[in-house]
Design a protein around this motif. Structure first.
Motif, PDB file in Angstrom:
ATOM      1  N   GLY A 274       4.143  -7.520 -26.642  1.00  0.00           N
ATOM      2  CA  GLY A 274       4.840  -8.284 -27.669  1.00  0.00           C
ATOM      3  C   GLY A 274       6.156  -7.667 -28.091  1.00  0.00           C
ATOM      4  N   TRP A 275       6.616  -8.115 -29.258  1.00  0.00           N
ATOM      5  CA  TRP A 275       7.899  -7.666 -29.793  1.00  0.00           C
ATOM      6  C   TRP A 275       7.792  -6.237 -30.306  1.00  0.00           C
ATOM      7  CZ3 TRP A 275      11.325 -11.014 -28.296  1.00  0.00           C
ATOM      8  CH2 TRP A 275      10.970 -12.355 -28.160  1.00  0.00           C
ATOM      9  N   LEU A 276       8.849  -5.469 -30.105  1.00  0.00           N
ATOM     10  CA  LEU A 276       8.863  -4.103 -30.611  1.00  0.00           C
ATOM     11  C   LEU A 276       8.914  -4.091 -32.138  1.00  0.00           C
ATOM     12  CD1 LEU A 276       8.928  -1.095 -29.894  1.00  0.00           C
ATOM     13  CD2 LEU A 276      11.431  -1.245 -29.732  1.00  0.00           C
ATOM     14  N   PHE A 277       9.618  -5.086 -32.691  1.00  0.00           N
ATOM     15  CA  PHE A 277       9.700  -5.217 -34.153  1.00  0.00           C
ATOM     16  C   PHE A 277       9.299  -6.650 -34.533  1.00  0.00           C
ATOM     17  CE2 PHE A 277      13.044  -2.101 -32.982  1.00  0.00           C
ATOM     18  CZ  PHE A 277      12.418  -0.976 -33.510  1.00  0.00           C
TER      19      PHE A 277
ATOM     20  N   GLY B  29       1.946   0.331 -35.871  1.00  0.00           N
ATOM     21  CA  GLY B  29       1.877  -1.105 -35.639  1.00  0.00           C
ATOM     22  C   GLY B  29       0.564  -1.529 -35.020  1.00  0.00           C
ATOM     23  N   ARG B  30       0.029  -0.700 -34.121  1.00  0.00           N
ATOM     24  CA  ARG B  30      -1.266  -0.998 -33.510  1.00  0.00           C
ATOM     25  C   ARG B  30      -2.380  -0.962 -34.556  1.00  0.00           C
ATOM     26  NH1 ARG B  30      -2.440  -2.542 -28.270  1.00  0.00           N
ATOM     27  NH2 ARG B  30      -3.965  -0.875 -27.955  1.00  0.00           N
ATOM     28  N   GLN B  31      -2.323   0.015 -35.449  1.00  0.00           N
ATOM     29  CA  GLN B  31      -3.333   0.130 -36.506  1.00  0.00           C
ATOM     30  C   GLN B  31      -3.268  -1.072 -37.447  1.00  0.00           C
ATOM     31  OE1 GLN B  31      -2.596   3.907 -38.377  1.00  0.00           O
ATOM     32  NE2 GLN B  31      -3.567   5.100 -36.742  1.00  0.00           N
ATOM     33  N   GLN B  32      -2.046  -1.597 -37.664  1.00  0.00           N
ATOM     34  CA  GLN B  32      -1.873  -2.746 -38.548  1.00  0.00           C
ATOM     35  C   GLN B  32      -2.210  -4.064 -37.849  1.00  0.00           C
ATOM     36  OE1 GLN B  32       2.166  -2.638 -40.128  1.00  0.00           O
ATOM     37  NE2 GLN B  32       2.032  -0.423 -40.467  1.00  0.00           N
TER      38      GLN B  32
ATOM     39  N   LEU C  35      10.152   8.617 -32.838  1.00  0.00           N
ATOM     40  CA  LEU C  35      10.012   7.685 -33.957  1.00  0.00           C
ATOM     41  C   LEU C  35       9.394   6.370 -33.500  1.00  0.00           C
ATOM     42  CD1 LEU C  35      10.528   6.959 -36.925  1.00  0.00           C
ATOM     43  CD2 LEU C  35      12.850   6.260 -36.267  1.00  0.00           C
ATOM     44  N   LEU C  36       9.804   5.870 -32.332  1.00  0.00           N
ATOM     45  CA  LEU C  36       9.258   4.609 -31.809  1.00  0.00           C
ATOM     46  C   LEU C  36       7.770   4.748 -31.483  1.00  0.00           C
ATOM     47  CD1 LEU C  36      12.138   3.281 -29.509  1.00  0.00           C
ATOM     48  CD2 LEU C  36      11.448   2.446 -31.767  1.00  0.00           C
ATOM     49  N   ARG C  37       7.369   5.907 -30.979  1.00  0.00           N
ATOM     50  CA  ARG C  37       5.951   6.123 -30.699  1.00  0.00           C
ATOM     51  C   ARG C  37       5.141   6.151 -31.994  1.00  0.00           C
ATOM     52  NH1 ARG C  37       6.635  10.584 -25.790  1.00  0.00           N
ATOM     53  NH2 ARG C  37       6.429   9.060 -24.077  1.00  0.00           N
ATOM     54  N   GLU C  38       5.721   6.747 -33.021  1.00  0.00           N
ATOM     55  CA  GLU C  38       5.063   6.780 -34.325  1.00  0.00           C
ATOM     56  C   GLU C  38       4.904   5.365 -34.864  1.00  0.00           C
ATOM     57  OE1 GLU C  38       5.727   8.731 -38.806  1.00  0.00           O
ATOM     58  OE2 GLU C  38       7.134   9.198 -37.166  1.00  0.00           O
TER      59      GLU C  38
END
Length: 286
Positions: free
Chosen positions: A200-203, A190-193, A182-185
């Motif tokens: 950086g921050w995970l969230f 997040g990279r696409q956005q 799930l984190l990889r997804e």
């Protein structure tokens, strides 16, 4: 003049307290709470707290109790003042006069496995689902979820590195395989956005340079619980409670759970045995 309440430039005493907490790697939330609680005492005192006496400490505690301050709140104030007097002012004789208030600990609210799944499925976006899944799947405090960085995910050892735990303690938390997927997804999304920075921050929050706030995480949990039609009173810590209880019910050694949760005392972890026993009985009677 109250040196601990920020009015204009930061006073030397307030900065010294901040430096003492930062040096010990206290979380932002702990630092905020300590500053608030020491400021509360300074406001009551009406003068610089470095002039406090043993009698001042005694009167403050009596008046707070008479005013109906709840025991958990008073104990938080005691913890902050003990640190302040011991480390910032080097007056341990005052710290020794602070008394913790005994109180009965409430049985925590725990979700069933089915309720956890419903709650996570009810989140409105991938980032929120991933954040709440970390809170449950690794048993983290809400402040620890907020403080996670991309570099804290150790996929080789299947661990999450917690660098800003309670009291500034470091530890490793478990990283279940499903959670890593799930984190990889989320990382790819997040990279696409454009909000997932390399180190950086995970969230991230609305601004990618700052993490999601604990207040927002609380709101996300509450809204997800409502959407999932869960009647129990649910907050981020409910997921941590559920994590510990489910591990106990699965037969995991309590000392292992203590290490995973980052509890300093085994008694704190042992409290979950009361919940697990009740949950197991409920399953047997169902």
């Amino acid at each position: 003049m109250n040196e601990l309440v920020p009015v204009g430039p930061i006073s030397p005493l307030r900065q010294r307290l901040i430096d003492d907490m930062t040096m010990r790697r206290f979380s932002r939330e702990t630092q905020r709470n300590y500053l608030r609680d020491v400021g509360r005492f300074a406001t009551w005192l009406g003068r610089s707290p470095h002039t406090a006496t043993v009698e001042d400490i005694r009167r403050f505690q009596i008046e707070q109790q008479d005013a109906g301050v709840p025991a958990p709140t008073m104990n938080s104030i005691v913890a902050a003042l003990r640190f302040f007097f011991t480390h910032t002012l080097d007056r341990p004789e005052l710290a020794r006069k602070l008394v913790r208030t005994a109180h009965a600990r409430k049985i925590p609210v725990v979700l069933t496995l089915a309720e956890v799944k419903r709650l996570l499925d009810a989140t409105t976006c991938l980032k929120h689902q991933a954040a709440l899944s970390v809170a449950y799947g690794a048993g983290l405090r809400v402040s620890e979820v907020s403080a996670l960085k991309v570099s804290d995910v150790d996929s080789k050892r299947m661990l999450l590195r917690i660098e800003r735990g309670k009291g500034g303690r470091y530890r490793n938390a478990m990283l279940p395989e499903g959670l890593l997927v799930l984190l990889r997804e989320w990382w790819r999304a997040g990279r696409q956005q454009g909000i997932m920075l390399p180190n950086g921050w995970l969230f991230p929050g609305q601004n990618a340079t700052v993490p999601i706030s604990t207040r927002q995480l609380y709101r996300i949990v509450v809204e997800a619980a409502e959407a999932a039609d869960i009647a129990k009173r649910v907050g981020p810590h409910t997921l941590r409670h559920s994590f510990a209880t489910h591990l106990l019910e699965d037969g995991v050694d309590i000392r292992v759970i203590q290490a995973l949760l980052g509890h300093a005392k085994l008694n704190t972890t042992a409290f979950y045995t009361q919940v697990a026993t009740k949950t197991m009985r409920a399953h047997c009677l169902a």
